[in-house]
Design a protein around this motif. Structure first.
Motif, PDB file in Angstrom:
ATOM      1  N   GLY A 247       0.805  -1.213   0.000  1.00 43.96           N
ATOM      2  CA  GLY A 247       0.000   0.000   0.000  1.00 43.96           C
ATOM      3  C   GLY A 247       0.833   1.255   0.000  1.00 43.96           C
ATOM      4  N   GLY A 248       0.195   2.349   0.376  1.00 46.41           N
ATOM      5  CA  GLY A 248       0.843   3.648   0.343  1.00 46.41           C
ATOM      6  C   GLY A 248       2.092   3.729   1.193  1.00 46.41           C
ATOM      7  N   ARG A 249       2.113   3.006   2.306  1.00 46.49           N
ATOM      8  CA  ARG A 249       3.307   2.984   3.154  1.00 46.49           C
ATOM      9  C   ARG A 249       4.518   2.469   2.387  1.00 46.49           C
ATOM     10  NH1 ARG A 249       5.641   4.681   8.117  1.00 46.49           N
ATOM     11  NH2 ARG A 249       7.194   3.129   8.690  1.00 46.49           N
ATOM     12  N   ASP A 250       4.319   1.443   1.565  1.00 45.88           N
ATOM     13  CA  ASP A 250       5.422   0.908   0.761  1.00 45.88           C
ATOM     14  C   ASP A 250       5.868   1.929  -0.280  1.00 45.88           C
ATOM     15  OD1 ASP A 250       5.426  -1.992   1.782  1.00 45.88           O
ATOM     16  OD2 ASP A 250       3.350  -1.691   1.208  1.00 45.88           O
ATOM     17  N   LEU A 251       4.910   2.641  -0.878  1.00 46.15           N
ATOM     18  CA  LEU A 251       5.269   3.684  -1.840  1.00 46.15           C
ATOM     19  C   LEU A 251       6.085   4.774  -1.163  1.00 46.15           C
ATOM     20  CD1 LEU A 251       3.002   2.161  -3.392  1.00 46.15           C
ATOM     21  CD2 LEU A 251       2.260   4.374  -4.270  1.00 46.15           C
ATOM     22  N   ASP A 252       5.709   5.119   0.069  1.00 45.99           N
ATOM     23  CA  ASP A 252       6.466   6.139   0.795  1.00 45.99           C
ATOM     24  C   ASP A 252       7.907   5.697   1.024  1.00 45.99           C
ATOM     25  OD1 ASP A 252       4.069   7.476   0.870  1.00 45.99           O
ATOM     26  OD2 ASP A 252       3.590   6.866   2.927  1.00 45.99           O
ATOM     27  N   GLN A 253       8.103   4.430   1.341  1.00 46.37           N
ATOM     28  CA  GLN A 253       9.468   3.927   1.558  1.00 46.37           C
ATOM     29  C   GLN A 253      10.260   3.923   0.254  1.00 46.37           C
ATOM     30  OE1 GLN A 253      10.208   0.742   4.439  1.00 46.37           O
ATOM     31  NE2 GLN A 253       8.003   0.559   4.723  1.00 46.37           N
ATOM     32  N   TRP A 254       9.592   3.594  -0.849  1.00 44.01           N
ATOM     33  CA  TRP A 254      10.287   3.647  -2.149  1.00 44.01           C
ATOM     34  C   TRP A 254      10.728   5.077  -2.457  1.00 44.01           C
ATOM     35  CZ3 TRP A 254       5.908   0.471  -4.913  1.00 44.01           C
ATOM     36  CH2 TRP A 254       6.011  -0.873  -4.520  1.00 44.01           C
ATOM     37  N   ILE A 255       9.847   6.035  -2.172  1.00 44.13           N
ATOM     38  CA  ILE A 255      10.176   7.435  -2.451  1.00 44.13           C
ATOM     39  C   ILE A 255      11.341   7.884  -1.573  1.00 44.13           C
ATOM     40  CG2 ILE A 255       9.318   9.806  -2.329  1.00 44.13           C
ATOM     41  CD1 ILE A 255       6.514   8.668  -2.932  1.00 44.13           C
ATOM     42  N   ALA A 256      11.296   7.569  -0.281  1.00 42.54           N
ATOM     43  CA  ALA A 256      12.359   7.974   0.635  1.00 42.54           C
ATOM     44  C   ALA A 256      13.692   7.354   0.229  1.00 42.54           C
ATOM     45  CB  ALA A 256      11.995   7.577   2.066  1.00 42.54           C
ATOM     46  N   ALA A 257      13.677   6.085  -0.163  1.00 37.57           N
ATOM     47  CA  ALA A 257      14.916   5.442  -0.601  1.00 37.57           C
ATOM     48  C   ALA A 257      15.425   6.065  -1.893  1.00 37.57           C
ATOM     49  CB  ALA A 257      14.675   3.938  -0.790  1.00 37.57           C
ATOM     50  N   HIS A 258      14.512   6.481  -2.760  1.00 41.73           N
ATOM     51  CA  HIS A 258      14.916   7.147  -4.003  1.00 41.73           C
ATOM     52  C   HIS A 258      15.544   8.503  -3.715  1.00 41.73           C
ATOM     53  CE1 HIS A 258      14.684   8.547  -8.173  1.00 41.73           C
ATOM     54  NE2 HIS A 258      14.082   9.647  -7.724  1.00 41.73           N
ATOM     55  N   MET A 259      15.029   9.220  -2.732  1.00 39.70           N
ATOM     56  CA  MET A 259      15.557  10.535  -2.402  1.00 39.70           C
ATOM     57  C   MET A 259      16.867  10.451  -1.627  1.00 39.70           C
ATOM     58  SD  MET A 259      13.329  12.314  -3.912  1.00 39.70           S
ATOM     59  CE  MET A 259      14.059  13.894  -3.466  1.00 39.70           C
ATOM     60  N   ALA A 260      17.130   9.329  -0.975  1.00 37.31           N
ATOM     61  CA  ALA A 260      18.374   9.140  -0.208  1.00 37.31           C
ATOM     62  C   ALA A 260      19.014   7.821  -0.618  1.00 37.31           C
ATOM     63  CB  ALA A 260      18.079   9.169   1.286  1.00 37.31           C
ATOM     64  N   PRO A 261      19.511   7.731  -1.860  1.00 40.56           N
ATOM     65  CA  PRO A 261      20.011   6.443  -2.373  1.00 40.56           C
ATOM     66  C   PRO A 261      21.249   5.928  -1.658  1.00 40.56           C
ATOM     67  CG  PRO A 261      20.536   8.229  -3.888  1.00 40.56           C
ATOM     68  CD  PRO A 261      19.629   8.816  -2.838  1.00 40.56           C
ATOM     69  N   TRP A 262      21.944   6.795  -0.942  1.00 39.63           N
ATOM     70  CA  TRP A 262      23.158   6.367  -0.258  1.00 39.63           C
ATOM     71  C   TRP A 262      22.860   5.634   1.057  1.00 39.63           C
ATOM     72  CZ3 TRP A 262      21.271  11.267  -0.688  1.00 39.63           C
ATOM     73  CH2 TRP A 262      20.808  11.853   0.490  1.00 39.63           C
ATOM     74  N   THR A 263      21.615   5.651   1.484  1.00 33.75           N
ATOM     75  CA  THR A 263      21.246   5.079   2.773  1.00 33.75           C
ATOM     76  C   THR A 263      20.896   3.603   2.618  1.00 33.75           C
ATOM     77  OG1 THR A 263      20.345   7.218   3.440  1.00 33.75           O
ATOM     78  CG2 THR A 263      19.723   5.305   4.774  1.00 33.75           C
ATOM     79  N   THR A 264      21.349   2.790   3.573  1.00 35.55           N
ATOM     80  CA  THR A 264      21.001   1.374   3.610  1.00 35.55           C
ATOM     81  C   THR A 264      20.294   1.075   4.923  1.00 35.55           C
ATOM     82  OG1 THR A 264      23.147   0.786   4.566  1.00 35.55           O
ATOM     83  CG2 THR A 264      22.941   0.702   2.161  1.00 35.55           C
ATOM     84  N   GLY A 265      19.520   0.002   4.922  1.00 33.84           N
ATOM     85  CA  GLY A 265      18.804  -0.368   6.132  1.00 33.84           C
ATOM     86  C   GLY A 265      17.531   0.438   6.308  1.00 33.84           C
ATOM     87  N   PRO A 266      16.882   0.270   7.462  1.00 29.02           N
ATOM     88  CA  PRO A 266      15.624   0.992   7.716  1.00 29.02           C
ATOM     89  C   PRO A 266      15.812   2.499   7.662  1.00 29.02           C
ATOM     90  CG  PRO A 266      15.951  -0.781   9.321  1.00 29.02           C
ATOM     91  CD  PRO A 266      17.223  -0.656   8.560  1.00 29.02           C
TER      92      PRO A 266
END
Length: 540
Positions: A247-266
């Motif tokens: 759902g939308g929560r997963d989309l939010d995580q995809w967006i956050a990971a896209h905006m901070a590609p250098w970050t790993t983990g939660p």
């Protein structure tokens, strides 16, 4: 409308993964209104963040207990406790969030039990915020399509603890169709894209002129037996449905990971909430900007264009997921002789359904079908309030069931489908099957059942803390062993090979159990009842 104004009447709680909506219907009539719980709601908006923080073990607290050590909804955000989500727990304190997608899940584990405990406490605290002088007479709770059976058991277990005379349960997509206000006889495709799940349901709204809008999934009222009601039963039928825990929560995580590609983990919860703001802005604007506190403490601006978001969702397989869900619903519709092009309307529900990408997807896949997008966030709660004590349960199976038999031509055991996935329940009339012995002097017939497996299995896994969609094609008619074994069915002594000897009448009850009535065809004109009704166990 404030909670203090909710005197009597009916209350509907649409429990969401990120936000919860509470609606009230006055006992004296009038239009339903959203309920604003000042202590818990988001500012002046009648939307409650689905958050609960317990400073100590309050799982044993009761509704009238003076010990209240919990923060709910907006209180959790204002206390800055949301950022403790990814930190190691500090018992006995506990933060409950995003628990909806784990409620009723199988197999049961510590995470599921924790989610169900947090959900029950959240509902109890909402109930406590209501006026004690004139509490609601009826509580209507909503449940998602995916994993509906386990979710329903959880709601009934914990909803029964709330001191309300009447308790009902409604399927979220069905309630959304009712809340859309479409006329009786309409066929509506409900596309419910919530924070934790994506559900598609094709619903047929039935009912007569001048009657209240019908709904499906009404389970029971405490102390009110629908079977004894003298009023006319109104039915809303789910023709086909499919869902996934994405759902939308997963989309939010995809967006956050896209905006901070250098970050790993939660990812930090503040980043995910910032991503949700970007997504919400991009529902109406071509470009969005939010300020985010970086990992080093500085403030940075995230900028995202709508075109970039749509490419991201395509890459993550979100549109492919929607296509697969639509195919499953279309398959159920074809078995009913219904083509999706003849739908009365399509009804988008949930915040993610507001994205232009989703709206274009609907227009492309369902050209010419009108889109009713008047109340994407409140349709479920308003539809749930349309429940009345004289509504009958009609839902559909997500898994079929088959009976094993001996094929004399092939000299091998084969499977005869009794009910396919998409079969409405409870059934209106029994399914009758005649059986004959395969050889002379055969003393009995074996009763062997199997569950017909799903055509497509889908699951969510987390890679480096980010949700990923996996798909696996399964055989078109894979058979899963039935969880229970049954004694053989005795045959009349005079039964001859190839001669019909037993009549098996299968039916599905209001509790979604498979029942069997057995009659002998060799005793009298109309047969003699031998066994029944036998409860063969629950269906899915």
């Amino acid at each position: 409308m404030d909670a203090a104004d909710a005197q009597g009447g009916s209350l509907a709680i649409d429990l969401g993964s990120s936000n919860t909506v509470v609606a009230h219907q006055p006992a004296t009539g009038g239009p339903p209104r959203l309920l604003n719980v000042p202590a818990y709601s988001h500012g002046d908006e009648p939307i409650i963040p689905t958050l609960l923080y317990c400073a100590d073990d309050c799982a044993t607290d009761h509704l009238n207990s003076p010990r209240q050590t919990c923060l709910v909804g907006r209180q959790v955000i204002e206390a800055g406790l949301l950022e403790t989500m990814n930190q190691p727990p500090q018992p006995p304190a506990a933060l409950y969030c995003q628990f909806k997608r784990s409620i009723g899940a199988r197999p049961r584990c510590e995470q599921v039990e924790r989610a169900e405990r947090g959900g029950a406490l959240f509902l109890e605290h909402l109930w406590q915020a209501l006026p004690r002088q004139t509490p609601p007479e009826r509580l209507v709770l909503t449940a998602p399509v995916d994993a509906f059976a386990g979710y329903r058991r959880w709601l009934l277990d914990h909803g029964g603890r709330l001191p309300v005379p009447e308790l009902a349960l409604v399927d979220e997509p069905t309630a959304a169709a009712i809340g859309s206000g479409l006329p009786p006889g309409s066929h509506v495709l409900v596309v419910d894209l919530g924070a934790g799940t994506s559900d598609l349901a094709l619903v047929q709204i039935q009912g007569g002129e001048g009657q209240a809008q019908p709904v499906s999934q009404l389970l029971r009222f405490n102390g009110n037996d629908l079977a004894r009601s003298s009023q006319h039963l109104r039915v809303a039928r789910v023709v086909g449905k499919a869902g996934a825990a994405v759902g939308g929560r997963d989309l939010d995580q995809w967006i956050a990971a896209h905006m901070a590609p250098w970050t790993t983990g939660p990812l930090p919860e503040a980043w995910i909430r910032a991503a949700e703001k970007l997504k919400r802005q991009l529902s109406t604007d071509d470009q969005a900007t939010v300020d985010v506190v970086g990992a080093e403490g500085g403030v940075t601006s995230w900028q995202l264009k709508r075109s970039a978001l749509e490419r991201l969702l395509q890459q993550q397989g979100f549109i492919r997921l929607l296509d697969n869900l639509l195919k499953q619903v279309a398959s159920s519709a074809r078995r009913e002789g219904l083509d999706l092009s003849s739908l009365t309307a399509v009804l988008p529900v949930g915040g993610t359904s507001c994205l232009p990408l989703v709206r274009r997807w609907l227009e492309q896949r369902l050209p010419g079908v009108p889109c009713c997008a008047r109340q994407p966030l409140t349709a479920v709660a308003y539809g749930a309030l349309a429940l009345t004590p004289n509504v009958q349960v009609r839902d559909v199976l997500s898994r079929g069931v088959a009976l094993r038999y001996w094929d004399r031509r092939q000299q091998a055991y084969c499977w005869h489908p009794l009910y396919w996935a998409g079969q409405p329940w409870p059934t209106e009339s029994p399914l009758q099957i005649r059986l004959a012995p395969a050889q002379a002097n055969q003393p009995a017939l074996e009763l062997v059942l199997a569950e017909i497996g799903a055509d497509l299995r889908r699951e969510v896994v987390f890679v480096d803390g980010q949700p990923q969609l996996l798909e696996e094609q399964a055989p078109a008619a894979s058979m899963n062993p039935w969880p229970a074994a049954f004694p053989p069915l005795p045959l009349p002594q005079q039964a001859q090979p190839g001669q019909d000897a037993l009549l098996l009448a299968f039916s599905i009850t209001d509790e979604r159990h498979l029942h069997l009535q057995v009659k002998s065809l060799l005793h009298g004109k109309f047969g003699t009842e031998l066994e029944g009704p036998l409860d063969l166990g629950p269906l899915r």
